[in-house]
Every structure is written in C-alpha cells, then in structure tokens.
Design a protein around this motif. Structure first.
Motif, mmCIF file in Angstrom:
data_model
loop_
_atom_site.group_PDB
_atom_site.id
_atom_site.type_symbol
_atom_site.label_atom_id
_atom_site.label_comp_id
_atom_site.label_asym_id
_atom_site.label_seq_id
_atom_site.Cartn_x
_atom_site.Cartn_y
_atom_site.Cartn_z
ATOM 1 N N GLN A 156 5.664 13.581 60.866
ATOM 2 C CA GLN A 156 5.940 14.247 62.131
ATOM 3 C C GLN A 156 6.408 15.680 61.901
ATOM 4 N N GLN A 157 6.191 16.490 62.909
ATOM 5 C CA GLN A 157 6.612 17.895 62.839
ATOM 6 C C GLN A 157 7.938 18.079 63.573
ATOM 7 N N VAL A 158 8.854 18.764 62.919
ATOM 8 C CA VAL A 158 10.150 19.056 63.524
ATOM 9 C C VAL A 158 10.251 20.557 63.779
ATOM 10 N N THR A 159 10.848 20.886 64.916
ATOM 11 C CA THR A 159 11.093 22.277 65.288
ATOM 12 C C THR A 159 12.606 22.477 65.375
ATOM 13 N N PHE A 160 13.110 23.483 64.697
ATOM 14 C CA PHE A 160 14.562 23.647 64.627
ATOM 15 C C PHE A 160 14.925 25.104 64.378
ATOM 16 N N HIS A 161 16.134 25.443 64.779
ATOM 17 C CA HIS A 161 16.759 26.711 64.439
ATOM 18 C C HIS A 161 17.778 26.456 63.333
#
Length: 258
Positions: A156-161
């Motif tokens: 899965q792809q995670v998007t984060f700062h």
C-alpha cells in the motif's frame, strides 16, 4: 686453550661440579681436564635440583615474574589499581553533557518535549519522558494523536508529512518546506528501516514522534546525507493510505495507487 661449553643461562658459580683432587704436579693437569670435561658432559639440571633441594636462580626469577604478572592481570594487587589510567563514569560529567545538550537544543529551537541525548564517544544515552514507548528493536516513539482507520500494509501507498531532526534538535529535512507530502509504498525497502517500522502501526490522521537508533537508521558515508551514526528524530503526520495494483499495457508496466 680448551674451551668448556656451559649453559648460557647458568652462572659459573652454580655449576654442580667438584674437582676430585687438586694435585700441583704437572702430570695430574691432564687428568684434571678430564674431570672438568666429564663433569660438564654429565651435567643434569634435574639431578642438581634433587641434590640441592632448591630451584636455580633463573627459575626463581621466572617464578616471581609469573606471580607478579598473575597479580596484575587478575586485579589482586590493590596497589597497582591507582597507577593504571582508568576512566570511571562521573555523574558530574553526565550532568554537564545533559545541560550542554539542552542548551544546544534550545538554540536550535527544538520542539516541545524533545528527547535529550547524552553522548560520550559512540555511547549515547537517551532521556525521554514517560509518554515515550521503547520497542524491542530499540525504536522509541510517542503518539500525539492516534488517528482513525486501518494501519498500512505491504504494497500500500502511504502519504505523510515529516520533519527530521538530529540529536542537537536541529532541523535536517522537512516535507512542509518542500511544499508537498511524501508518498511511498510500504514493504519496498524504500524507507529507512526504523522509519518504516515507526509508521507501520499508525492510522490516518495520526501524529507521532519517532526516535530512530543508529542500528535502524540510514546508511552513513561520504556519498550519503548522514555523515555519522547518530539518533534521528522524526515528527510524522500520516495523511492517508491507498491500495496499489500493477498495470500492464503492451510493453509498459507500472503500479497505480488509488
């Protein structure tokens, strides 16, 4: 002149030889030589010990040296401990290093409740509040917000700062300054091992501080961004998780995350 061979390590005074006679006549001089030669050829240290009932001088010196070496190596000699250069742990030095780290972090505008690091050479002691959790791998983290939903899985792809700091509290990297969040697929070894472990059990909307030890950190060297083995601290905000699938069109293949 006739030379008589004697052991090089045995002084002449300890030769176990006796003259049978000391005749002043010239005729007995040859027989005296024969006695001397016979004495040296039949010389035996073992027989000498049995006859005298004691050890030779060089053996006594060797035994003393061996005993002294044993006392020094085993620490049984109390007077020698003060002569050696031993470096004991001084609590005042640890306090001084802690105050120094706090002062440097304050100058670098480190965030609130930032962990402190007491470094002495390659040994580092991490001081953090009770809200931090230490994993078996050595990873340390603290949740500021837990979030909701499912945790990310491999593929899965995670998007984060994120915002990265070093031990001194100095900011070394930030996705906020880059203007866009980071996106990465889990399980592809594209992340630092400690970073991936730190966000694996996060949920979307969660905010976490991750303290990564050198064993789980990035590679070091002249060709990398990191120049020494230090603890790295990351403030992470997980924005979302997407499923990914591989798409193939003719000779072209890629991964699409929706």
């Amino acid at each position: 002149m006739l030379w008589v061979s004697t052991p090089p390590f045995l002084p002449q005074a300890y030769l176990p030889c006796k003259y049978l006679s000391a005749c002043p006549t010239l005729g007995s001089f040859s027989s005296r030589k024969k006695h001397i030669l016979h004495c040296h050829s039949s010389y035996n240290l073992k027989n000498y010990r049995e006859q005298k009932g004691c050890a030779l001088p060089y053996e006594e010196n060797f035994g003393r040296r061996l005993l002294l070496f044993f006392l020094i190596s085993s620490g049984c000699f109390p007077t020698l401990s003060s002569l050696a250069k031993t470096k004991s742990k001084n609590p005042y030095d640890e306090k001084r290093l802690l105050q120094q780290n706090k002062r440097i972090q304050k100058e670098n505008n480190a965030p609130e409740d930032f962990p402190n690091f007491i470094r002495e050479g390659f040994k580092v002691k991490v001081l953090a509040s009770e809200e931090y959790v230490t994993c078996d791998s050595g990873l340390i983290y603290r949740d500021f917000e837990v979030g909701k939903g499912d945790c990310p899985k491999d593929g899965q792809q995670v998007t984060f700062h994120y915002v990265g700091y070093n031990e001194s509290g100095r900011r070394i990297d930030s996705s906020y300054m880059q203007g866009s969040p980071a996106k990465i697929r889990m399980g592809t070894k594209a992340l630092v091992p400690g970073f991936e472990e730190g966000i694996r059990d996060m949920k979307p909307g969660g905010k976490r501080r991750i303290i990564i030890p050198p064993e789980l950190g990035p590679p070091v060297g002249p060709s990398t961004f990191f120049s020494s083995k230090q603890f790295e601290v990351f403030d992470v905000e997980l924005l979302g998780i997407k499923d990914c699938e591989r798409r193939t069109i003719a000779f072209y293949s890629d991964v699409v995350c929706e």
